[in-house]
Scaffold this motif. Structure first.
Motif, PDB file in Angstrom:
ATOM      1  N   THR A 226       0.839  -1.205   0.000  1.00  0.00           N
ATOM      2  CA  THR A 226       0.000   0.000   0.000  1.00  0.00           C
ATOM      3  C   THR A 226       0.872   1.252   0.000  1.00  0.00           C
ATOM      4  O   THR A 226       0.597   2.226  -0.712  1.00  0.00           O
ATOM      5  N   ALA A 227       1.951   1.211   0.775  1.00  0.00           N
ATOM      6  CA  ALA A 227       2.868   2.366   0.819  1.00  0.00           C
ATOM      7  C   ALA A 227       3.511   2.590  -0.544  1.00  0.00           C
ATOM      8  O   ALA A 227       3.536   3.719  -1.058  1.00  0.00           O
ATOM      9  N   LEU A 228       4.015   1.525  -1.153  1.00  0.00           N
ATOM     10  CA  LEU A 228       4.665   1.662  -2.468  1.00  0.00           C
ATOM     11  C   LEU A 228       3.684   2.198  -3.500  1.00  0.00           C
ATOM     12  O   LEU A 228       4.029   3.054  -4.328  1.00  0.00           O
ATOM     13  N   ALA A 229       2.455   1.710  -3.457  1.00  0.00           N
ATOM     14  CA  ALA A 229       1.442   2.173  -4.415  1.00  0.00           C
ATOM     15  C   ALA A 229       1.161   3.658  -4.232  1.00  0.00           C
ATOM     16  O   ALA A 229       1.032   4.414  -5.203  1.00  0.00           O
ATOM     17  N   ASN A 230       1.080   4.099  -2.984  1.00  0.00           N
ATOM     18  CA  ASN A 230       0.816   5.524  -2.733  1.00  0.00           C
ATOM     19  C   ASN A 230       1.996   6.384  -3.154  1.00  0.00           C
ATOM     20  O   ASN A 230       1.825   7.433  -3.771  1.00  0.00           O
ATOM     21  N   VAL A 231       3.215   5.949  -2.853  1.00  0.00           N
ATOM     22  CA  VAL A 231       4.395   6.710  -3.278  1.00  0.00           C
ATOM     23  C   VAL A 231       4.392   6.835  -4.797  1.00  0.00           C
ATOM     24  O   VAL A 231       4.561   7.923  -5.352  1.00  0.00           O
ATOM     25  N   HIS A 232       4.157   5.728  -5.478  1.00  0.00           N
ATOM     26  CA  HIS A 232       4.243   5.780  -6.945  1.00  0.00           C
ATOM     27  C   HIS A 232       3.066   6.544  -7.561  1.00  0.00           C
ATOM     28  O   HIS A 232       3.240   7.284  -8.528  1.00  0.00           O
ATOM     29  N   PRO A 243       8.740  16.917  -3.908  1.00  0.00           N
ATOM     30  CA  PRO A 243       9.370  15.614  -3.649  1.00  0.00           C
ATOM     31  C   PRO A 243       8.494  14.743  -2.750  1.00  0.00           C
ATOM     32  O   PRO A 243       7.642  15.247  -2.004  1.00  0.00           O
ATOM     33  N   ILE A 244       8.733  13.441  -2.837  1.00  0.00           N
ATOM     34  CA  ILE A 244       7.935  12.490  -2.051  1.00  0.00           C
ATOM     35  C   ILE A 244       8.817  11.800  -1.020  1.00  0.00           C
ATOM     36  O   ILE A 244       9.948  11.388  -1.323  1.00  0.00           O
ATOM     37  N   ILE A 245       8.297  11.694   0.177  1.00  0.00           N
ATOM     38  CA  ILE A 245       8.943  10.903   1.222  1.00  0.00           C
ATOM     39  C   ILE A 245       8.177   9.590   1.313  1.00  0.00           C
ATOM     40  O   ILE A 245       6.941   9.594   1.376  1.00  0.00           O
ATOM     41  N   GLY A 246       8.903   8.478   1.278  1.00  0.00           N
ATOM     42  CA  GLY A 246       8.270   7.167   1.312  1.00  0.00           C
ATOM     43  C   GLY A 246       8.352   6.564   2.700  1.00  0.00           C
ATOM     44  O   GLY A 246       9.433   6.467   3.284  1.00  0.00           O
ATOM     45  N   THR A 247       7.204   6.143   3.214  1.00  0.00           N
ATOM     46  CA  THR A 247       7.132   5.571   4.555  1.00  0.00           C
ATOM     47  C   THR A 247       6.172   4.394   4.535  1.00  0.00           C
ATOM     48  O   THR A 247       5.076   4.515   3.970  1.00  0.00           O
ATOM     49  N   GLY A 248       6.590   3.282   5.134  1.00  0.00           N
ATOM     50  CA  GLY A 248       5.666   2.158   5.243  1.00  0.00           C
ATOM     51  C   GLY A 248       6.302   0.837   4.865  1.00  0.00           C
ATOM     52  O   GLY A 248       6.643   0.613   3.704  1.00  0.00           O
ATOM     53  N   GLY A 249       6.498   0.002   5.874  1.00  0.00           N
ATOM     54  CA  GLY A 249       6.934  -1.371   5.615  1.00  0.00           C
ATOM     55  C   GLY A 249       8.392  -1.538   5.277  1.00  0.00           C
ATOM     56  O   GLY A 249       8.788  -2.556   4.714  1.00  0.00           O
ATOM     57  N   GLY A 263       9.740   6.368  -6.471  1.00  0.00           N
ATOM     58  CA  GLY A 263       9.784   7.830  -6.568  1.00  0.00           C
ATOM     59  C   GLY A 263      10.154   8.566  -5.292  1.00  0.00           C
ATOM     60  O   GLY A 263      10.188   9.802  -5.289  1.00  0.00           O
ATOM     61  N   ALA A 264      10.442   7.837  -4.214  1.00  0.00           N
ATOM     62  CA  ALA A 264      10.737   8.523  -2.947  1.00  0.00           C
ATOM     63  C   ALA A 264      12.117   9.181  -2.978  1.00  0.00           C
ATOM     64  O   ALA A 264      13.085   8.603  -3.474  1.00  0.00           O
ATOM     65  N   SER A 265      12.179  10.390  -2.417  1.00  0.00           N
ATOM     66  CA  SER A 265      13.457  11.095  -2.266  1.00  0.00           C
ATOM     67  C   SER A 265      14.066  10.845  -0.892  1.00  0.00           C
ATOM     68  O   SER A 265      15.262  11.072  -0.687  1.00  0.00           O
ATOM     69  N   MET A 266      13.221  10.453   0.044  1.00  0.00           N
ATOM     70  CA  MET A 266      13.683  10.171   1.406  1.00  0.00           C
ATOM     71  C   MET A 266      12.827   9.000   1.878  1.00  0.00           C
ATOM     72  O   MET A 266      11.695   8.849   1.403  1.00  0.00           O
ATOM     73  N   VAL A 267      13.336   8.193   2.797  1.00  0.00           N
ATOM     74  CA  VAL A 267      12.605   7.001   3.238  1.00  0.00           C
ATOM     75  C   VAL A 267      12.595   6.953   4.763  1.00  0.00           C
ATOM     76  O   VAL A 267      13.644   7.092   5.402  1.00  0.00           O
ATOM     77  N   GLN A 268      11.411   6.753   5.321  1.00  0.00           N
ATOM     78  CA  GLN A 268      11.287   6.772   6.790  1.00  0.00           C
ATOM     79  C   GLN A 268      11.057   5.379   7.360  1.00  0.00           C
ATOM     80  O   GLN A 268      10.379   4.543   6.747  1.00  0.00           O
ATOM     81  N   ARG A 304      15.853   6.669  -8.936  1.00  0.00           N
ATOM     82  CA  ARG A 304      14.617   7.177  -8.338  1.00  0.00           C
ATOM     83  C   ARG A 304      13.514   7.297  -9.394  1.00  0.00           C
ATOM     84  O   ARG A 304      13.716   7.881 -10.457  1.00  0.00           O
ATOM     85  N   GLY A 305      12.359   6.710  -9.080  1.00  0.00           N
ATOM     86  CA  GLY A 305      11.192   6.812  -9.969  1.00  0.00           C
ATOM     87  C   GLY A 305      11.261   5.928 -11.193  1.00  0.00           C
ATOM     88  O   GLY A 305      10.337   5.947 -12.011  1.00  0.00           O
TER      89      GLY A 305
END
Ligand code: DHB
Length: 311
Positions: A226-232, A243-249, A263-268, A304-305
């Motif tokens: 779900t996180a990857l789908a939302n980031v993309h 820019p997009i920050i990717g968070t989840g899993g 597409g994430a520029s930063m990952v949490q 990226r992306g």
């Protein structure tokens, strides 16, 4: 030399990995531990106008596939976090940081943001539009009209770099609608995703957390797709200036690699940071660098992306 350095707007980070808001960020001591780790930055616990005790315990439980929580926004009040990030910003060679904020009402959100606007803080602000755990308060970002009006009112006076933390969306029409709202504003970033709200974990015959009869935000392995789908989805739809920050899993270098590919520029890191502590940043950074080395990538810009499709 392989580098995991990144940028959010004009803000530079030596590493793209950092904590997710809510994890290891409640006190100055926890934040200082993240700052001293291999993380490229930290985000504070979401600060409200006044300090809050949050929901009754147990309110966070790790499971074999992730976590469930209903913390209820316990925090020391936004001024505590604003003071700390301002103090750090004025120390030599400080990393750049994120201050997470939201009011318990629209009026409170404006009161907080006006105080930040009038302060000496020059760093990034993350407006949390996606807290699922306060009884009686729906997640703001699931109401597109409210979100649009709130951002319109905020950007009438707020001129510092401000991004938003979003809940997961689950429908293509909602990705379209949400992106159309966010593209109207000079957002510093969009952070996808907060926990999947209001899941239920049961052991034997009983829920595992006390608040809300066991309902809570889900993190960890359960939420990576779900996180990857939302980031993309947002990477495909947002102005390239956001820019997009990717968070989840994210619990391995491979997971971080996939977020960046989307597409994430930063990952949490959320659940995994709760489970392993700040040493996790070094482990996952090394794993990510090993993947980059194997593939011949020297920087995040190289992939990226660049998610590949089957048609
Ligand atoms: C809390 C949980 C969230 O997912 C969030 O975005 C903010 C606060 C909490 O329960 O404290």
């Amino acid at each position: 030399m392989v580098s995991t350095a990144t940028k959010i707007g004009t803000f530079d980070f030596d590493n793209c990995l950092m904590n997710a808001a809510g994890v290891y960020c409640m006190t100055r001591e926890e934040l200082a531990d993240i700052d001293a780790s291999a993380a490229g930055s930290f985000v504070t616990k979401t600060g409200t106008l006044n300090a809050r005790a949050g929901n009754p315990e147990p309110r966070y439980v790790d499971t074999s596939l992730g976590s469930i929580n209903s913390m209820g926004l316990p925090n020391h009040g936004f001024q505590y976090y604003l003071d700390f990030v301002t103090e750090l910003q004025n120390t030599p060679n400080s990393k750049n940081h994120f201050l997470s904020l939201v009011g318990m009402s629209e009026e409170e959100t404006h009161t907080i943001l006006k105080a930040v606007q009038d302060s000496d803080y020059q760093g990034l602000v993350e407006l949390n539009l996606s807290c699922p755990n306060v009884p009686g308060k729906p997640q703001i970002a699931y109401d597109f009209e409210t979100t649009e009006k709130l951002l319109k009112d905020i950007f009438a006076y707020f001129t510092k770099p401000l991004g938003v933390k979003l809940p997961p969306y689950f429908d293509i029409a909602h990705f379209d609608r949400a992106a159309a709202v966010f593209n109207q504003f000079p957002l510093a970033f969009v952070n996808c995703i907060n926990s999947i709200g209001n899941g239920l974990v049961i052991e034997d015959e009983t829920v595992v957390i006390k608040p809300k009869h066991g309902f809570g935000g889900i993190g960890g392995d359960y939420i990576k797709p779900t996180a990857l789908a939302n980031v993309h989805a947002f990477y495909q739809r947002l102005n390239p200036t956001i820019p997009i920050i990717g968070t989840g899993g994210v619990k391995t270098g491979r997971d971080a690699f996939e977020h960046i590919l989307c597409g994430a520029s930063m990952v949490q890191l959320g659940t995994v940071l709760h489970q392993e502590g700040p040493a996790v940043f070094e482990r996952i950074t090394n794993e990510l660098k090993a993947i980059m080395t194997e593939k011949g990538y020297e920087s995040l810009d190289d992939f990226r992306g660049k998610l590949q499709y089957l048609d």
